[in-house]
Design an enzyme around this catalytic site. Sequence first.
Site, short mmCIF file in Angstrom:
data_model
loop_
_atom_site.label_atom_id
_atom_site.label_comp_id
_atom_site.label_asym_id
_atom_site.label_seq_id
_atom_site.Cartn_x
_atom_site.Cartn_y
_atom_site.Cartn_z
CB CYS A 107 -0.90 0.02 1.23
SG CYS A 107 -1.83 1.56 1.36
CB CYS A 110 -1.94 4.55 3.93
SG CYS A 110 -2.36 4.55 5.67
CB SER A 111 -0.70 1.09 6.69
OG SER A 111 -1.79 1.88 7.15
CB CYS A 112 -4.73 -0.37 2.48
SG CYS A 112 -5.28 1.34 2.55
#
Lengths: 204, 104
Positions: A107, A110-112
Amino acid sequence: MKHDNHSHANVLIPEVGLRVKALESLLAEKKAIDPAALDLIIETFETQMGPKNGAKVVAKAWTDPKYRKWLLEDGTAAIKSLGYIGIQGENMVALENTPSVHNVVVCTLCSCYPWPTLGLPPVWFKSAPYRARVVIEPRSVLKEFGLDVADDVEVRVWDSTAELRYLVIPVRPAGTENLNEQELAALVTRDSMIRTGVAQSPSH
Amino acid sequence: MNGIHDVGGKHGFGPVLVEQNEPYFHEEWEGRMLSMMIACFAAGIYNVDQFRHPIEKMDPRHYLMSSYYEKWLCTVEQNCIDAGIVTREEVDARHAQLMKGKAA
């Protein structure tokens, strides 16, 4: 949090844990949240979520051709049928690794990450180096993870979004023909489902 | 927005550092932050886009230096302020009070 003072030392929030506590206590006093519910949420993450859920999805796909087909066509529904749905895993796409295609998930923004199937992402997944590099030099990054992808294998990098998360179905390891679903699930590692690692062989 | 969060393809970040046997949370407050984020989301204080927006507006230096859960604190705090549930002054005051208590 606003930072009017941009001197280097003041970039980070001082005593950040205490600021979290400050916000939590205020939200609780104003009845916006229930502190007991927070305990329950932490417990749920620690006991019910995590890569063991994703491993069951993979093992089922390895042993049940009908399920595998469904999973690849409609990941959300197939994963939901096993009960692994919820926040940060609302829409799922399963990607199948083959001897000629190697999928890897990131991702960049971000950090999905698919929480219901894999739990919370490790720090490296959320780190700037992984997010920056895996999209332009995936083979080098995979090599650092100990995974040498042959030149004739196509590498596909999938960038997750807030709405859509991926689960990689690793190649079923050789020598596992006689294992049942449960035994297979034990071989599926977290990293094999983001595809920065491999599913373990039975000898491990 | 093409802010600092949009790091895909950028050079210079160095190797990917992997911690072996990484714990779920490195510090207790990270777990509180995670659950507070989910509780506020469940309470309808923000949606996913509203949650993302303040993180993407963070000072680039703060964004790069801060941990994941510090970023979450920034956005949950901002969203709670925007929703009129708390004020910055209240959070500042409580934070100062707790820091003073710890130092005492």
